[in-house]
Design a protein around this motif. Structure first.
Motif, PDB file in Angstrom:
ATOM      1  N   ARG A   1      -0.563  -9.155   7.809  1.00 21.98           N
ATOM      2  CA  ARG A   1      -0.800  -9.098   6.362  1.00 21.98           C
ATOM      3  C   ARG A   1      -2.291  -9.190   6.095  1.00 21.98           C
ATOM      4  O   ARG A   1      -2.994 -10.013   6.691  1.00 21.98           O
ATOM      5  CB  ARG A   1      -0.080 -10.261   5.684  1.00 21.98           C
ATOM      6  CG  ARG A   1      -0.270 -10.301   4.186  1.00 21.98           C
ATOM      7  CD  ARG A   1       0.711 -11.243   3.516  1.00 21.98           C
ATOM      8  NE  ARG A   1       0.530 -12.586   4.002  1.00 21.98           N
ATOM      9  CZ  ARG A   1       1.499 -13.486   4.126  1.00 21.98           C
ATOM     10  NH1 ARG A   1       2.732 -13.172   3.805  1.00 21.98           N
ATOM     11  NH2 ARG A   1       1.238 -14.681   4.570  1.00 21.98           N
TER      12      ARG A   1
ATOM     13  N   CYS B   1      -5.804  -8.613   0.179  1.00 22.50           N
ATOM     14  CA  CYS B   1      -4.892  -8.132  -0.867  1.00 22.50           C
ATOM     15  C   CYS B   1      -3.443  -8.509  -0.572  1.00 22.50           C
ATOM     16  O   CYS B   1      -2.566  -8.234  -1.385  1.00 22.50           O
ATOM     17  CB  CYS B   1      -5.031  -6.621  -1.044  1.00 22.50           C
ATOM     18  SG  CYS B   1      -4.301  -5.656   0.273  1.00 22.50           S
ATOM     19  N   GLU B   2      -3.174  -9.113   0.605  1.00 28.03           N
ATOM     20  CA  GLU B   2      -1.842  -9.586   0.982  1.00 28.03           C
ATOM     21  C   GLU B   2      -0.846  -8.456   1.240  1.00 28.03           C
ATOM     22  O   GLU B   2       0.350  -8.662   1.259  1.00 28.03           O
ATOM     23  CB  GLU B   2      -1.288 -10.603  -0.048  1.00 28.03           C
ATOM     24  CG  GLU B   2      -2.216 -11.812  -0.219  1.00 28.03           C
ATOM     25  CD  GLU B   2      -1.660 -12.955  -1.063  1.00 28.03           C
ATOM     26  OE1 GLU B   2      -0.479 -12.904  -1.424  1.00 28.03           O
ATOM     27  OE2 GLU B   2      -2.421 -13.901  -1.337  1.00 28.03           O
ATOM     28  N   ARG B   3      -1.341  -7.233   1.438  1.00 23.70           N
ATOM     29  CA  ARG B   3      -0.464  -6.121   1.801  1.00 23.70           C
ATOM     30  C   ARG B   3       0.022  -6.298   3.244  1.00 23.70           C
ATOM     31  O   ARG B   3      -0.768  -6.603   4.136  1.00 23.70           O
ATOM     32  CB  ARG B   3      -1.232  -4.804   1.646  1.00 23.70           C
ATOM     33  CG  ARG B   3      -0.522  -3.550   2.111  1.00 23.70           C
ATOM     34  CD  ARG B   3       0.564  -3.072   1.164  1.00 23.70           C
ATOM     35  NE  ARG B   3       0.068  -2.618  -0.134  1.00 23.70           N
ATOM     36  CZ  ARG B   3      -0.208  -1.343  -0.435  1.00 23.70           C
ATOM     37  NH1 ARG B   3      -0.044  -0.400   0.460  1.00 23.70           N
ATOM     38  NH2 ARG B   3      -0.644  -1.021  -1.636  1.00 23.70           N
ATOM     39  N   SER B   4       1.316  -6.107   3.461  1.00 24.74           N
ATOM     40  CA  SER B   4       1.872  -6.198   4.812  1.00 24.74           C
ATOM     41  C   SER B   4       1.797  -4.848   5.508  1.00 24.74           C
ATOM     42  O   SER B   4       1.922  -3.809   4.859  1.00 24.74           O
ATOM     43  CB  SER B   4       3.330  -6.646   4.770  1.00 24.74           C
ATOM     44  OG  SER B   4       3.387  -7.994   4.390  1.00 24.74           O
TER      45      SER B   4
END
Lengths: 315, 156
Positions: B139, B143-146
């Motif tokens: 992650r 931006c916490e995008r996986s």
């Protein structure tokens, strides 16, 4: 456990006890937020409100919170009039702000901007919304609204309705409600359903989540209906937008048989998803929710800058 | 005497051998190694689709005159978790180990979110944390995008 000097960037950074501490501090500050009790708890402090994206409620409630506690603010509201327009990086702007102010409140169009700002700033950073990413203070005030209404956050049955895919508030709210053991019902058009990774995160937490696109069915036994705006800009085809947004309009008739304390919430601004007739219903709490933004943000400012909340909320 | 499969590609005097690469990923490993930057005197050998007792089929890459750096080893671990790395000095294997993935990956992957702050020309390295090992998921710290599909996101 202290929030003094901490950054507030994402709900992931806050534990359950920390969330409860913020909500408790917020309750104590309601008389100050209402202007019934003066406070100079943050007198002599200077906050930087750096808003690189339009915002009314968030900016004004932070400014109100700061001023009610006697702090002063410096503000960037129009990036076009700042040196960002000359091509200055966010990194440089943040370094400058951290020299001037005691705390930075940042709203920025890019996801992760506040995490970067926090790495560069010597002063605490509060994320006031980064692109489609996190907006933790919104989630905190949502929780404060539910807690005030039900005296607890444990085990509430919450229906999340509308744009669950792009609506930034709803992802961190879902995460937080999962922490408190809420039962979540998702009611959205298929193309606006909760992203897979948010869903997986909830599953990992052991949250109870069901999907029910039919709002009437979704509302059975519910404590809270949390409505989000369906954003026009997400649709290429305006006819499709009209169809979807029309179907996600709260019919006041649906509220007739709800529990006494059942609450309709909305982060605002609303467009057509909640018709004005609902405003008069005892179930409509979205304006109370908008007010609670002030004491919640006061609590955060106070806890971050001084590590405590003034006794009785004021001084 | 059966011909050793290792002899199908030239032995090297000094350099790095990356073995047990999942079949089909050798070219990605080469991309990570950034072999274009090596001098013209270095030999690079690639064996594709080699029989392997352990894996069925595998790829092997040998690069002369290069010892693998930690960030590159991390990047290989990301796409080829089965890989083993041998450092050769004077034709002898001096070090041999399996790749291992650290908790945090800095500057190895580009964030797939075009709106992430790490893709805006700010002076910041991308950074991912490992959220799951099997199957691997990471992650973006910002931006916490996986992310689960790494190959197209490797930085050059």
């Amino acid at each position: 456990m202290s929030l003094k000097g901490r950054d507030i960037l994402s709900m992931r950074d806050l534990s359950r006890p920390e969330i409860l501490e913020i909500l408790k501090a917020s309750r104590a500050l309601i008389p100050v937020a209402e202007g019934r009790r003066p406070s100079r708890a943050l007198e002599g402090r200077l906050l930087s409100l750096a808003f690189f994206e339009p915002s009314t409620r968030t900016r004004l409630s932070f400014e109100t919170a700061a001023k009610r506690l006697g702090a002063r603010t410096i503000t960037i509201v129009d990036p076009a009039a700042s040196s960002m327009a000359k091509g200055e990086s966010l990194s440089d702007t943040v370094r400058m702000l951290s020299c001037y102010a005691d705390l930075i409140v940042l709203r920025h169009p890019n996801e992760g901007a506040s995490r970067l700002a926090a790495q560069l700033s010597d002063k605490p950073v509060i994320n006031a919304g980064d692109g489609a990413g996190q907006h933790p203070t919104q989630t905190l005030l949502d929780l404060a609204t539910m807690e005030e209404r039900f005296q607890t956050l444990a085990g509430l049955r919450v229906v999340l309705m509308g744009d669950l895919r792009y609506g930034r508030t709803v992802h961190s709210l879902a995460h937080a409600l999962g922490l408190f053991g809420s039962e979540l019902t998702l009611s959205s058009p298929e193309r606006l359903s909760l992203p897979e990774e948010v869903r997986r995160d909830l599953d990992q937490m052991g949250a109870k989540v069901t999907e029910q696109p039919d709002l009437e069915k979704a509302l059975r036994g519910a404590d809270v209906l949390y409505v989000t705006r369906i954003q026009k800009e997400r649709f290429g085809d305006l006819a499709e937008y009209a169809k979807v947004s029309g179907s996600y309009r709260l019919d006041p008739a649906l509220l007739r048989n709800m529990k006494e304390k059942f609450a309709v919430m909305h982060p605002l601004p609303r467009v057509a998803e909640i018709p004005p007739e609902v405003d008069r219903s005892p179930h409509a709490v979205y304006f109370r929710q908008a007010f609670l933004a002030v004491p919640v943000r006061m609590a955060l400012l106070s806890l971050i800058l001084t590590g405590r909340v003034p006794p009785g909320g004021g001084r | 005497m059966p011909v050793s499969k290792e002899l199908r590609i030239t032995p090297i005097r000094n350099g790095t051998v990356v073995d047990h690469i999942p079949s089909g990923l050798a070219l990605e490993v080469l991309r990570i190694l950034n072999v274009e930057a090596l001098g013209r005197e270095s030999t690079i050998s690639v064996a594709l689709h080699v029989r392997s007792q352990r894996m069925g089929w595998k790829d092997i890459v040998k690069v002369e005159n290069m010892e693998l750096s930690a960030p590159k080893a991390n990047a290989i671990a990301l796409i080829a978790p089965t890989a083993t790395i041998s450092i050769i000095r004077e034709t002898k294997v001096r070090e041999k180990h399996a790749v291992s993935l650290p908790e945090r990956l800095v500057g190895i992957l580009r964030c797939p979110n075009p709106n992430c702050i790490t893709n805006q020309g700010e002076p910041v390295d991308s950074e991912f944390e490992v959220t799951r090992r099997r199957p691997l998921a990471v992650r973006c710290v910002y931006c916490e995008r996986s992310v689960e599909d790494f190959v197209p996101l490797l930085t050059r």
